[in-house]
Write a protein that holds these residues in place. Structure first.
Motif, mmCIF file in Angstrom:
data_model
loop_
_atom_site.group_PDB
_atom_site.id
_atom_site.type_symbol
_atom_site.label_atom_id
_atom_site.label_comp_id
_atom_site.label_asym_id
_atom_site.label_seq_id
_atom_site.Cartn_x
_atom_site.Cartn_y
_atom_site.Cartn_z
ATOM 1 N N ASP B 2 -66.186 111.941 22.083
ATOM 2 C CA ASP B 2 -67.194 113.415 22.460
ATOM 3 C C ASP B 2 -68.202 113.209 23.151
ATOM 4 O OD1 ASP B 2 -66.310 114.956 19.323
ATOM 5 O OD2 ASP B 2 -64.953 113.627 20.975
ATOM 6 N N GLN B 3 -69.027 112.195 23.456
ATOM 7 C CA GLN B 3 -70.060 112.415 24.041
ATOM 8 C C GLN B 3 -70.090 112.238 25.605
ATOM 9 O OE1 GLN B 3 -72.836 109.640 22.351
ATOM 10 N NE2 GLN B 3 -73.201 110.657 21.161
ATOM 11 N N VAL B 4 -68.869 111.378 25.665
ATOM 12 C CA VAL B 4 -68.281 111.496 27.284
ATOM 13 C C VAL B 4 -66.569 111.601 27.414
ATOM 14 C CG1 VAL B 4 -68.407 109.366 28.998
ATOM 15 C CG2 VAL B 4 -70.599 109.793 27.184
ATOM 16 N N PHE B 25 -70.394 115.287 30.281
ATOM 17 C CA PHE B 25 -71.395 114.806 29.054
ATOM 18 C C PHE B 25 -71.935 115.701 27.994
ATOM 19 C CE2 PHE B 25 -70.746 110.943 31.715
ATOM 20 C CZ PHE B 25 -71.891 111.472 32.541
ATOM 21 N N SER B 26 -72.012 115.395 26.586
ATOM 22 C CA SER B 26 -72.427 116.479 26.046
ATOM 23 C C SER B 26 -74.315 115.730 25.507
ATOM 24 C CB SER B 26 -71.781 116.829 24.839
ATOM 25 O OG SER B 26 -71.560 115.569 24.070
ATOM 26 N N CYS B 87 -66.939 105.708 32.648
ATOM 27 C CA CYS B 87 -67.573 106.424 33.183
ATOM 28 C C CYS B 87 -68.400 105.746 32.103
ATOM 29 C CB CYS B 87 -67.653 107.769 33.363
ATOM 30 S SG CYS B 87 -67.249 109.180 32.492
ATOM 31 N N ALA B 88 -69.817 105.975 32.232
ATOM 32 C CA ALA B 88 -70.645 105.447 30.864
ATOM 33 C C ALA B 88 -71.748 106.465 30.757
ATOM 34 C CB ALA B 88 -70.201 104.131 30.733
ATOM 35 N N ALA B 89 -72.223 107.296 30.579
ATOM 36 C CA ALA B 89 -73.283 107.746 30.119
ATOM 37 C C ALA B 89 -74.670 106.666 29.848
ATOM 38 C CB ALA B 89 -73.851 109.141 30.306
ATOM 39 N N PHE B 101 -69.047 105.093 26.804
ATOM 40 C CA PHE B 101 -68.350 104.945 27.231
ATOM 41 C C PHE B 101 -67.152 106.175 27.225
ATOM 42 C CE2 PHE B 101 -68.171 100.988 30.212
ATOM 43 C CZ PHE B 101 -69.345 100.681 29.525
ATOM 44 N N GLY B 102 -66.836 106.836 27.766
ATOM 45 C CA GLY B 102 -65.139 107.543 27.258
ATOM 46 C C GLY B 102 -64.130 106.748 27.064
ATOM 47 N N ILE B 103 -63.268 108.218 27.428
ATOM 48 C CA ILE B 103 -61.805 106.926 26.475
ATOM 49 C C ILE B 103 -61.755 106.605 27.903
ATOM 50 C CG2 ILE B 103 -62.110 108.133 24.637
ATOM 51 C CD1 ILE B 103 -59.661 109.974 26.034
#
Lengths: 116, 111
Positions: B2-4, B25-26, B87-89, B101-103
């Motif tokens: 959920d963070q990305v 991004f959260s 994508c990755a934050a 990372f996102g899914i």
């Protein structure tokens, strides 16, 4: 530049056996990361090293998993008493200057671990 | 997780068309990276972004840190663009920074 090298590409173990995965980062890179990828969980952070020192292992399962970086040219991820739920692709990545300036991450091809 | 959050989760494009992928991004993040995982499983780094925009060939990516999102635009899609885009934050923590990372977005480009 051969990129990040991971060996073996595939590993099959029986339940309860030990598995050791190897990673050779790009020469000159100061940081090494380990991730695990599964269909269900996606890409999960496990641990990372900077200048061979362990910095963050918050993603590592507390039992059975350990990672080492004995020298700047390789890191290992060891899983003791492997379980079927450990089956995944384990990815290693390196970065030239993580946490300082050039933080671009480069991944190896991964090791596909299958626990029967 | 959920963070990305990445969207869409899957996308089918006709060759030669344009599209955009998005990440929200959260978590507080100062840098973003985009990757393409090809059907063989190799993860290739496409962009490393501080707030702003970068362009590379038919790809353009923007990171807006104030509104906590990033986009990846694909122009004139080609068959070889097929794969999963992540994508990755960069998340700052007490014990160091790491990439979350996102899914992923599964992109299929069809002739």
């Amino acid at each position: 530049n051969a990129g990040v090298i991971q060996t073996p590409r595939h590993k099959v173990t029986g339940k309860g056996q030990e598995a050791t995965l190897w990673c050779e980062p790009i020469s000159g890179h100061s940081a090494v990361f380990w991730y695990r990828q599964t269909i269900v969980q996606g890409l999960e952070f496990l641990t990372y090293f900077r200048n061979q020192a362990p910095i963050d292992d918050s993603g590592m399962p507390k039992e059975r998993f350990s990672a080492q970086m004995p020298n700047q040219s390789h890191s290992t991820l060891k899983i003791q008493s492997t379980q079927p739920q450990d089956s995944a692709v384990y990815l290693c990545a390196s970065s030239l200057d993580w946490g300082i300036s050039n933080e671009r991450l480069f991944f190896g091809h991964g090791t596909k671990l299958s626990v029967l | 997780g959920d963070q990305v959050k990445q969207s869409p989760s899957a996308l089918s494009l006709q060759e030669g068309t344009n599209s955009a992928l998005r990440c929200n991004f959260s978590i507080a993040t100062t840098t973003v990276q985009w990757f393409l995982q090809n059907p063989r499983g190799s993860l290739m780094n496409l962009f490393y972004l501080v707030p702003g925009t970068k362009e590379n060939g038919r790809l353009k990516s923007t990171f807006n840190s104030k509104e906590s999102y990033s986009t990846l635009h694909i122009r004139d899609a080609q068959l070889e663009d097929s794969g999963t885009y992540f994508c990755a934050a960069e998340a700052r923590g007490s014990s160091g920074n790491k990439l979350i990372f996102g899914i992923g977005t599964l992109l299929s480009v069809k002739p």
